[in-house]
Write a protein that holds these residues in place. Structure first.
Motif, short mmCIF file in Angstrom:
data_model
loop_
_atom_site.label_atom_id
_atom_site.label_comp_id
_atom_site.label_asym_id
_atom_site.label_seq_id
_atom_site.Cartn_x
_atom_site.Cartn_y
_atom_site.Cartn_z
N ARG A 1 0.80 -1.27 0.09
CA ARG A 1 -0.21 0.01 0.05
C ARG A 1 0.95 1.28 0.04
NH1 ARG A 1 -0.91 3.66 3.28
NH2 ARG A 1 0.29 2.66 4.80
N ALA A 2 1.82 1.18 0.86
CA ALA A 2 2.63 2.42 0.88
C ALA A 2 3.40 2.69 -0.35
CB ALA A 2 3.71 2.14 1.97
N ALA A 3 3.85 1.51 -0.80
CA ALA A 3 4.54 1.66 -2.25
C ALA A 3 3.68 2.29 -3.30
CB ALA A 3 5.17 0.19 -2.73
N PHE A 4 2.61 2.04 -3.42
CA PHE A 4 1.54 2.22 -4.24
C PHE A 4 1.43 3.94 -4.33
CE2 PHE A 4 -2.72 3.61 -5.93
CZ PHE A 4 -2.41 3.00 -7.28
N LEU A 5 1.28 4.27 -3.00
CA LEU A 5 1.06 5.60 -2.60
C LEU A 5 2.02 6.47 -2.34
CD1 LEU A 5 -1.79 4.98 0.22
CD2 LEU A 5 -2.19 5.46 -2.27
N GLY A 6 3.19 6.01 -2.70
CA GLY A 6 4.45 6.77 -2.52
C GLY A 6 5.15 7.03 -1.43
N GLU A 7 4.77 6.16 -0.49
CA GLU A 7 5.09 6.56 0.94
C GLU A 7 6.52 5.59 1.28
OE1 GLU A 7 0.43 6.96 2.55
OE2 GLU A 7 1.82 5.43 3.34
N SER A 8 7.39 6.00 2.26
CA SER A 8 8.50 5.13 2.50
C SER A 8 7.98 4.07 3.69
CB SER A 8 9.52 6.07 3.08
OG SER A 8 9.14 6.71 4.40
N VAL B 1 4.58 -1.69 -8.92
CA VAL B 1 4.85 -0.29 -8.82
C VAL B 1 6.37 0.16 -8.82
CG1 VAL B 1 4.71 1.40 -6.87
CG2 VAL B 1 2.71 0.03 -7.04
N ASP B 2 7.22 -0.63 -8.72
CA ASP B 2 8.41 -0.41 -8.90
C ASP B 2 8.92 -0.44 -10.29
OD1 ASP B 2 11.39 -0.15 -7.72
OD2 ASP B 2 11.72 -1.93 -8.47
N ARG B 3 8.57 -1.27 -11.07
CA ARG B 3 8.79 -1.50 -12.58
C ARG B 3 8.24 -0.39 -13.24
NH1 ARG B 3 6.67 -6.08 -12.89
NH2 ARG B 3 4.85 -5.48 -13.95
N GLY C 1 -6.31 7.72 -7.32
CA GLY C 1 -5.44 7.43 -6.09
C GLY C 1 -6.22 7.43 -5.00
N GLU C 2 -7.05 8.27 -4.71
CA GLU C 2 -8.02 8.32 -3.32
C GLU C 2 -8.68 6.98 -3.41
OE1 GLU C 2 -10.32 11.98 -3.48
OE2 GLU C 2 -8.72 13.17 -3.26
N ARG C 3 -9.40 6.41 -4.47
CA ARG C 3 -10.41 5.69 -4.33
C ARG C 3 -9.26 4.16 -4.13
NH1 ARG C 3 -15.04 5.96 -6.90
NH2 ARG C 3 -16.15 8.17 -6.16
N MET C 4 -8.17 4.13 -4.77
CA MET C 4 -7.06 3.10 -4.42
C MET C 4 -6.81 3.26 -2.97
SD MET C 4 -6.54 0.82 -6.97
CE MET C 4 -5.20 0.25 -6.59
N ALA C 5 -6.56 4.04 -2.52
CA ALA C 5 -6.40 4.34 -1.06
C ALA C 5 -7.37 3.76 -0.15
CB ALA C 5 -5.73 5.68 -0.50
N ASP C 6 -8.67 3.94 -0.55
CA ASP C 6 -9.89 3.68 0.38
C ASP C 6 -10.03 1.91 0.30
OD1 ASP C 6 -10.78 6.17 0.97
OD2 ASP C 6 -12.06 6.37 -0.80
N LEU D 1 -3.05 0.28 -13.43
CA LEU D 1 -4.08 0.36 -12.62
C LEU D 1 -4.72 -0.93 -12.55
CD1 LEU D 1 -5.21 3.95 -13.06
CD2 LEU D 1 -3.83 3.08 -11.07
N VAL D 2 -5.08 -1.60 -13.53
CA VAL D 2 -5.90 -2.58 -13.46
C VAL D 2 -5.02 -3.82 -12.94
CG1 VAL D 2 -6.95 -4.54 -15.10
CG2 VAL D 2 -7.51 -2.00 -15.59
N THR D 3 -4.02 -3.90 -13.46
CA THR D 3 -2.84 -4.98 -12.95
C THR D 3 -2.95 -4.97 -11.34
OG1 THR D 3 -1.49 -4.99 -14.80
CG2 THR D 3 -0.59 -5.92 -12.68
N VAL D 4 -2.70 -3.74 -10.94
CA VAL D 4 -2.52 -3.55 -9.48
C VAL D 4 -3.84 -3.85 -8.66
CG1 VAL D 4 -2.27 -1.61 -7.50
CG2 VAL D 4 -0.51 -1.89 -9.47
N THR D 5 -4.86 -3.42 -9.33
CA THR D 5 -6.21 -3.44 -8.60
C THR D 5 -6.70 -5.02 -8.58
OG1 THR D 5 -7.00 -1.40 -9.46
CG2 THR D 5 -8.69 -2.96 -8.93
N ARG D 6 -6.38 -5.68 -9.61
CA ARG D 6 -6.59 -6.89 -9.80
C ARG D 6 -6.18 -7.98 -8.69
NH1 ARG D 6 -11.48 -7.29 -11.66
NH2 ARG D 6 -11.77 -7.18 -14.10
N ALA D 7 -4.62 -7.56 -8.54
CA ALA D 7 -3.82 -8.05 -7.35
C ALA D 7 -4.45 -7.87 -5.97
CB ALA D 7 -2.38 -7.83 -7.56
#
Length: 301
Positions: free
Chosen positions: A124-131, A193-195, A205-210, A266-272
């Motif tokens: 989650r942190a990686a997706f949202l750009g947090e450390s 996310v890294d790739r 981004g807000e919806r993904m965070a939710d 986004l679809v790849t991340v969301t499916r996982a």
């Protein structure tokens, strides 16, 4: 064969106990003849016929000695008062039918759940750009180690206990596997996310965070059900799951407006993420079943 657990209190005897033994024997051995079933249970064929008439009248046992799972759960309180509905998982896995490894298994599962939760938080942190201190990938070896420890302990369960003890062990093994898959999906999200190195800003981004937050809440409900026997939160888990599905549907509508590269990302991340949540929900369903002895849809909570 569906998953379920019969709890037989110490000292239970008489016709009621024998009726339970008949259902257990059918479920375990699938006998081809009445003679074989009577021999397995250790009663006369005449007595067996009387018990089978009662079970067939309730549609629990069909011709050919097949147990109808749906009817069994619908009539559980009428088939036998030995059918447990209030036994906690700690009691189930530590009673004489299961063995002496129950506490150890639960502790190992707790440790496994802890590290897979850290992996999920890291994704989650990686997706949202947090450390984060430890990435999901860094924690993978620890997850594998703890997963192997659970399976090793459960292996001795399966080899040393009879039905329904080995049924409980199988369900606990599935729960452990589900948690390991959650950790695997978290690693996959972090890798994507890294790739891609792409940020999802704004409403997406807000919806993904939710959705990430909803997944964490479902995991918390699962943990409370399995480790604390809080079956009443199962309804809240189901409601949260419905919210996740609604949010996912809305999110997919939003991402169609993005360019193909961002859409694919986004679809790849969301499916996982969706799969990780699915395996938590499935684990929670099994936990309810282990606690109550019934499928979740048949438990009054």
């Amino acid at each position: 064969m569906s998953r379920r657990t019969w709890q037989r209190p110490l000292g239970a005897d008489g016709r009621d106990a024998t009726r339970v033994q008949v259902v257990e024997a059918i479920d375990r051995t699938a006998p081809e003849t009445k003679e074989e079933l009577a021999r397995t249970v250790g009663i006369s064929e005449q007595y067996l016929s009387e018990l089978l008439q009662e079970l067939k009248a309730a549609d629990v046992v069909h011709k050919g000695y097949v147990v109808d799972d749906a009817a069994l759960y619908d009539n559980s309180r009428h088939i036998s008062n030995l059918y447990g509905t209030d036994t906690s998982v700690a009691e189930v896995v530590s009673n004489e039918e299961i063995g002496d490894h129950g506490t150890e298994v639960l502790e190992l599962l707790d440790r496994l759940e802890s590290v897979t939760t850290h992996q999920y938080d890291a994704a989650r942190a990686a997706f949202l750009g947090e450390s984060v201190e430890h990435s999901a990938k860094t924690l993978e070896s620890l997850t594998n180690e703890r997963y192997s420890a659970v399976l090793a302990e459960l292996k001795s369960y399966t080899l040393t206990t009879d039905w329904p003890g080995n049924r409980v062990a199988a369900d606990l093994s599935t729960i452990a596997t589900n948690l390991e898959i959650v950790g695997d999906r978290a690693c996959f999200i972090a890798d994507v996310v890294d790739r891609e190195g792409t940020d999802a800003n704004g409403i997406v981004g807000e919806r993904m965070a939710d959705i990430f937050a909803s997944g964490a809440q479902i995991n918390e409900y699962f943990s409370r059900i399995l480790f604390d026997c809080e079956l009443d939160v199962h309804r809240q888990l189901r409601n949260q799951e419905e919210t996740v599905h609604r949010d996912l549907d809305e999110l997919f509508e939003l991402v169609t407006a993005y360019d193909p590269d961002m859409y694919g990302y986004l679809v790849t991340v969301t499916r996982a993420l969706e799969r990780a949540i699915y395996y938590w929900v499935d684990a929670a369903e099994l936990a309810v079943q282990i606690h109550s002895g019934q499928q979740p849809d048949h438990v009054d909570i």
